[in-house]
Design a protein around this motif. Structure first.
Motif, PDB file in Angstrom:
ATOM      1  N   SER A   7      -1.715  -0.014  -7.717  1.00 63.56           N
ATOM      2  CA  SER A   7      -1.629   1.373  -8.194  1.00 63.56           C
ATOM      3  C   SER A   7      -1.991   2.162  -6.880  1.00 63.56           C
ATOM      4  CB  SER A   7      -2.483   1.755  -9.351  1.00 63.56           C
ATOM      5  OG  SER A   7      -2.171   1.007 -10.308  1.00 63.56           O
ATOM      6  N   PRO A   8      -1.571   3.503  -6.871  1.00 61.75           N
ATOM      7  CA  PRO A   8      -2.044   4.365  -5.782  1.00 61.75           C
ATOM      8  C   PRO A   8      -3.483   4.811  -5.655  1.00 61.75           C
ATOM      9  CG  PRO A   8      -0.225   5.171  -7.076  1.00 61.75           C
ATOM     10  CD  PRO A   8      -0.665   4.320  -7.761  1.00 61.75           C
ATOM     11  N   ASP A   9      -4.328   4.536  -6.883  1.00 67.97           N
ATOM     12  CA  ASP A   9      -5.492   4.872  -6.915  1.00 67.97           C
ATOM     13  C   ASP A   9      -6.710   3.601  -6.234  1.00 67.97           C
ATOM     14  OD1 ASP A   9      -5.597   3.001  -8.875  1.00 67.97           O
ATOM     15  OD2 ASP A   9      -6.586   4.285 -10.543  1.00 67.97           O
ATOM     16  N   GLY A  10      -5.792   2.638  -5.674  1.00 68.01           N
ATOM     17  CA  GLY A  10      -6.275   1.263  -5.300  1.00 68.01           C
ATOM     18  C   GLY A  10      -6.915   0.386  -6.343  1.00 68.01           C
ATOM     19  N   THR A  11      -6.238   0.372  -7.455  1.00 65.76           N
ATOM     20  CA  THR A  11      -6.455  -0.460  -8.523  1.00 65.76           C
ATOM     21  C   THR A  11      -5.447  -1.604  -8.117  1.00 65.76           C
ATOM     22  OG1 THR A  11      -7.514   0.890  -9.993  1.00 65.76           O
ATOM     23  CG2 THR A  11      -6.628  -1.046 -11.140  1.00 65.76           C
ATOM     24  N   LEU A  12      -5.920  -2.948  -8.273  1.00 72.11           N
ATOM     25  CA  LEU A  12      -4.724  -4.176  -8.119  1.00 72.11           C
ATOM     26  C   LEU A  12      -4.982  -4.742  -9.541  1.00 72.11           C
ATOM     27  CD1 LEU A  12      -3.186  -6.058  -6.213  1.00 72.11           C
ATOM     28  CD2 LEU A  12      -4.993  -7.435  -5.707  1.00 72.11           C
ATOM     29  N   ARG A  13      -3.944  -5.215  -9.893  1.00 72.76           N
ATOM     30  CA  ARG A  13      -3.769  -6.021 -11.041  1.00 72.76           C
ATOM     31  C   ARG A  13      -3.056  -7.299 -10.745  1.00 72.76           C
ATOM     32  NH1 ARG A  13      -3.408  -0.682 -12.360  1.00 72.76           N
ATOM     33  NH2 ARG A  13      -4.859   0.070 -13.913  1.00 72.76           N
ATOM     34  N   ASP A  21       0.936  -1.104  -0.030  1.00 74.40           N
ATOM     35  CA  ASP A  21       0.090  -0.253  -0.116  1.00 74.40           C
ATOM     36  C   ASP A  21       0.923   1.271   0.091  1.00 74.40           C
ATOM     37  OD1 ASP A  21      -2.167   2.050   0.656  1.00 74.40           O
ATOM     38  OD2 ASP A  21      -1.245   1.752   2.895  1.00 74.40           O
ATOM     39  N   ARG A  22       0.661   2.105  -0.764  1.00 71.52           N
ATOM     40  CA  ARG A  22       1.416   3.562  -0.812  1.00 71.52           C
ATOM     41  C   ARG A  22       1.628   4.442   0.440  1.00 71.52           C
ATOM     42  NH1 ARG A  22      -1.257   8.499  -2.059  1.00 71.52           N
ATOM     43  NH2 ARG A  22      -3.504   8.182  -1.989  1.00 71.52           N
ATOM     44  N   THR A  23       0.770   4.220   1.442  1.00 72.00           N
ATOM     45  CA  THR A  23       0.925   4.787   2.501  1.00 72.00           C
ATOM     46  C   THR A  23       1.702   4.111   3.648  1.00 72.00           C
ATOM     47  OG1 THR A  23      -1.244   3.867   3.346  1.00 72.00           O
ATOM     48  CG2 THR A  23      -1.337   5.845   2.244  1.00 72.00           C
ATOM     49  N   GLY A  24       1.965   2.711   3.364  1.00 73.55           N
ATOM     50  CA  GLY A  24       2.691   2.019   4.124  1.00 73.55           C
ATOM     51  C   GLY A  24       1.900   1.134   5.409  1.00 73.55           C
ATOM     52  N   ARG A  25       0.563   1.294   5.038  1.00 73.86           N
ATOM     53  CA  ARG A  25      -0.275   0.463   6.233  1.00 73.86           C
ATOM     54  C   ARG A  25      -0.171  -0.846   6.055  1.00 73.86           C
ATOM     55  NH1 ARG A  25      -5.995   2.744   4.853  1.00 73.86           N
ATOM     56  NH2 ARG A  25      -5.176   2.351   2.771  1.00 73.86           N
ATOM     57  N   TYR A  26      -0.193  -1.612   4.958  1.00 69.60           N
ATOM     58  CA  TYR A  26      -0.180  -2.894   4.928  1.00 69.60           C
ATOM     59  C   TYR A  26       0.234  -3.464   3.492  1.00 69.60           C
ATOM     60  CZ  TYR A  26      -4.012  -1.725   1.666  1.00 69.60           C
ATOM     61  OH  TYR A  26      -4.992  -1.191   0.684  1.00 69.60           O
ATOM     62  N   THR A  49       3.855  -4.854 -14.637  1.00 70.23           N
ATOM     63  CA  THR A  49       4.339  -3.415 -14.033  1.00 70.23           C
ATOM     64  C   THR A  49       3.357  -2.349 -14.639  1.00 70.23           C
ATOM     65  OG1 THR A  49       6.026  -1.848 -13.389  1.00 70.23           O
ATOM     66  CG2 THR A  49       6.129  -3.112 -15.378  1.00 70.23           C
ATOM     67  N   HIS A  50       2.637  -1.682 -13.728  1.00 70.44           N
ATOM     68  CA  HIS A  50       1.759  -0.717 -14.350  1.00 70.44           C
ATOM     69  C   HIS A  50       2.111   0.718 -14.291  1.00 70.44           C
ATOM     70  CE1 HIS A  50      -2.165   0.893 -15.755  1.00 70.44           C
ATOM     71  NE2 HIS A  50      -1.914   2.006 -14.767  1.00 70.44           N
ATOM     72  N   THR A  51       2.362   1.434 -15.587  1.00 65.18           N
ATOM     73  CA  THR A  51       2.445   2.763 -15.502  1.00 65.18           C
ATOM     74  C   THR A  51       1.767   3.478 -16.207  1.00 65.18           C
ATOM     75  OG1 THR A  51       3.639   2.524 -17.652  1.00 65.18           O
ATOM     76  CG2 THR A  51       5.133   2.498 -15.780  1.00 65.18           C
ATOM     77  N   PRO A  52       1.253   4.951 -16.036  1.00 63.14           N
ATOM     78  CA  PRO A  52       0.166   5.506 -16.820  1.00 63.14           C
ATOM     79  C   PRO A  52      -0.018   5.233 -18.259  1.00 63.14           C
ATOM     80  CG  PRO A  52       1.223   6.921 -15.098  1.00 63.14           C
ATOM     81  CD  PRO A  52       1.978   5.831 -15.334  1.00 63.14           C
ATOM     82  N   THR A  78      -3.930 -15.269 -18.050  1.00 65.88           N
ATOM     83  CA  THR A  78      -4.922 -14.483 -17.746  1.00 65.88           C
ATOM     84  C   THR A  78      -4.522 -13.155 -17.113  1.00 65.88           C
ATOM     85  OG1 THR A  78      -6.668 -16.148 -17.400  1.00 65.88           O
ATOM     86  CG2 THR A  78      -7.141 -14.048 -16.284  1.00 65.88           C
ATOM     87  N   LEU A  79      -4.890 -11.925 -17.035  1.00 69.95           N
ATOM     88  CA  LEU A  79      -4.719 -10.879 -16.342  1.00 69.95           C
ATOM     89  C   LEU A  79      -6.155 -10.364 -15.628  1.00 69.95           C
ATOM     90  CD1 LEU A  79      -2.565  -8.783 -19.039  1.00 69.95           C
ATOM     91  CD2 LEU A  79      -1.893 -10.177 -17.157  1.00 69.95           C
ATOM     92  N   THR A  80      -5.963  -9.937 -14.573  1.00 70.96           N
ATOM     93  CA  THR A  80      -7.271  -9.567 -13.916  1.00 70.96           C
ATOM     94  C   THR A  80      -6.951  -8.172 -13.201  1.00 70.96           C
ATOM     95  OG1 THR A  80      -6.715 -10.862 -11.805  1.00 70.96           O
ATOM     96  CG2 THR A  80      -8.359 -11.768 -13.208  1.00 70.96           C
ATOM     97  N   ARG A  81      -8.252  -7.498 -13.082  1.00 75.48           N
ATOM     98  CA  ARG A  81      -8.081  -5.975 -12.439  1.00 75.48           C
ATOM     99  C   ARG A  81      -9.247  -6.279 -11.284  1.00 75.48           C
ATOM    100  NH1 ARG A  81      -9.516  -1.345 -16.215  1.00 75.48           N
ATOM    101  NH2 ARG A  81     -11.543  -1.868 -15.394  1.00 75.48           N
ATOM    102  N   TRP A  82      -8.504  -5.425 -10.428  1.00 72.37           N
ATOM    103  CA  TRP A  82      -9.593  -5.524  -9.129  1.00 72.37           C
ATOM    104  C   TRP A  82      -9.904  -4.201  -8.417  1.00 72.37           C
ATOM    105  CZ3 TRP A  82     -11.224 -10.641  -7.136  1.00 72.37           C
ATOM    106  CH2 TRP A  82     -10.646 -11.538  -7.840  1.00 72.37           C
ATOM    107  N   ARG A  83     -10.918  -3.682  -7.852  1.00 76.47           N
ATOM    108  CA  ARG A  83     -10.833  -2.718  -7.083  1.00 76.47           C
ATOM    109  C   ARG A  83     -10.793  -2.846  -5.627  1.00 76.47           C
ATOM    110  NH1 ARG A  83      -9.821   2.325  -7.021  1.00 76.47           N
ATOM    111  NH2 ARG A  83     -10.157   2.350  -9.298  1.00 76.47           N
ATOM    112  N   LEU A  84      -9.850  -2.505  -4.948  1.00 76.00           N
ATOM    113  CA  LEU A  84      -9.621  -2.510  -3.656  1.00 76.00           C
ATOM    114  C   LEU A  84     -10.409  -1.607  -2.421  1.00 76.00           C
ATOM    115  CD1 LEU A  84      -7.691  -4.756  -2.474  1.00 76.00           C
ATOM    116  CD2 LEU A  84      -6.175  -2.691  -2.074  1.00 76.00           C
TER     117      LEU A  84
END
Length: 326
Positions: free
Chosen positions: A244-250, A199-204, A289-292, A258-264
């Motif tokens: 990703s910082p917006d909470g998208t997990l790939r 997590d980008r905030t260092g919580r988990y 690895t995801h970049t914009p 298969t590739l999956t995308r998740w909303r965390l």
């Protein structure tokens, strides 16, 4: 980012791409497109790990076959060798990460992890697994404070390397989280923990049990280990993770192409499947690895005379895929 070495009868290699999108009513999701970002020189590369340096856009890829580390600068169509096979005794490469200072971390499943200067290729530090118990150091994640966490797929634990340990230059890998009481029972030698992300905030941290298809949340403040509630699907065969910082997990699911995308959820306790792409053109994807604007995906070709058995043929040119709109 090691995959489970399953017989190819377990593969789901579809003849055409299968796309599933879960979106708001009447919304049309962007079209997913797979192309080739760059090639990797060599006949039997069998790449596994990948990392992007966000400061420079340089991409690093590791060879599971011999430990070579490749580097692709922005705009390059072919990667170059950055660290040759056998450098510092390294004969395989699994997880790769670039930390905030640009240092490249490389796991060697048979030994531990090493840290390199991206300008000179000099090894700055290394940390080794202790004990006689079977071990497979796999993937790693780095938190905002500079601490690295590494999965061990055989032991079911997560190791930690702190900035103070990094400054010391060497030492033993110490267990930070022991998940053996939280993982579903598996046969001896099964690959369990695999990809890990922070997590980008260092919580988990989030780490996947690819054999059970489950995701675990490791709380960095309390030490609590909990299972993430998954909605809409599972993470069976999931190898590499990217948050990703917006909470998208790939996630890259290797043997099912298969590739999956998740909303965390904001607290990281729940994840909802929002998109799935299955296509044999992914060629056994081990991580991403995801970049914009795009997601880079490792095409391992492990089923082409590689670690997967039985073989389904000989490998073609080894490449890194670029996927738009994942």
């Amino acid at each position: 980012m090691r995959r489970a070495l399953l017989p190819l009868t377990a593969l789901t290699l579809t003849a055409a791409a299968t796309l599933t999108a879960t979106t708001t009513a009447h919304a049309t999701p962007p079209t997913l497109k797979i192309s080739t970002a760059f090639t990797l020189p060599g006949e039997k590369v069998y790449p596994e790990g990948i990392a992007t340096d966000p400061r420079t856009g340089t991409v690093y890829v590791g060879s599971y076959a011999d430990g070579t580390i490749y580097r692709a600068r922005p705009g390059a169509r072919t990667a170059e060798v950055f660290l040759p096979a056998g450098t510092d005794g390294r004969h395989t490469a699994n997880g790769l990460r670039v930390d905030a200072r640009g240092r490249l971390w490389v796991t060697d499943s048979t030994a531990g992890v090493a840290v390199y200067d991206p300008r000179t290729g000099t090894r700055l530090a290394h940390f080794e697994v202790e004990g006689d118990e079977a071990s497979f150091v796999n993937d790693l994640a780095i938190t905002p404070d500079g601490t690295a966490y590494l999965t061990d797929s055989f032991r079911g634990v997560v190791y930690r390397v702190t900035p103070a340990q990094l400054a010391a230059g060497s030492g033993a890998l110490r267990t930070a989280f022991d998940l053996r009481g939280h993982l579903r029972p598996q046969p001896a030698g099964a690959v369990t923990l695999n990809g890990i992300t922070a997590d980008r905030t260092g919580r988990y941290l989030l780490t996947v049990d690819m054999t059970a298809g489950e995701l675990h949340r490791l709380d960095l403040r309390t030490g609590a280990i909990t299972r993430v509630t998954l909605t809409g699907g599972d993470l069976l065969h999931a190898d590499g993770l990217d948050l990703s910082p917006d909470g998208t997990l790939r996630a890259a699911h290797n043997t099912t192409n298969t590739l999956t995308r998740w909303r965390l959820s904001p607290d990281g306790t729940r994840a909802r499947l929002t998109r799935t792409l299955t296509d044999p053109a992914l060629q056994i994807p081990t991580t991403l690895t995801h970049t914009p604007g795009r997601t880079l995906v490792v095409r391992s070709q492990f089923d082409k005379d590689g670690p997967l058995t039985p073989s389904t043929g000989t490998p073609t040119t080894f490449t890194i895929a670029a996927v738009q709109a994942l």
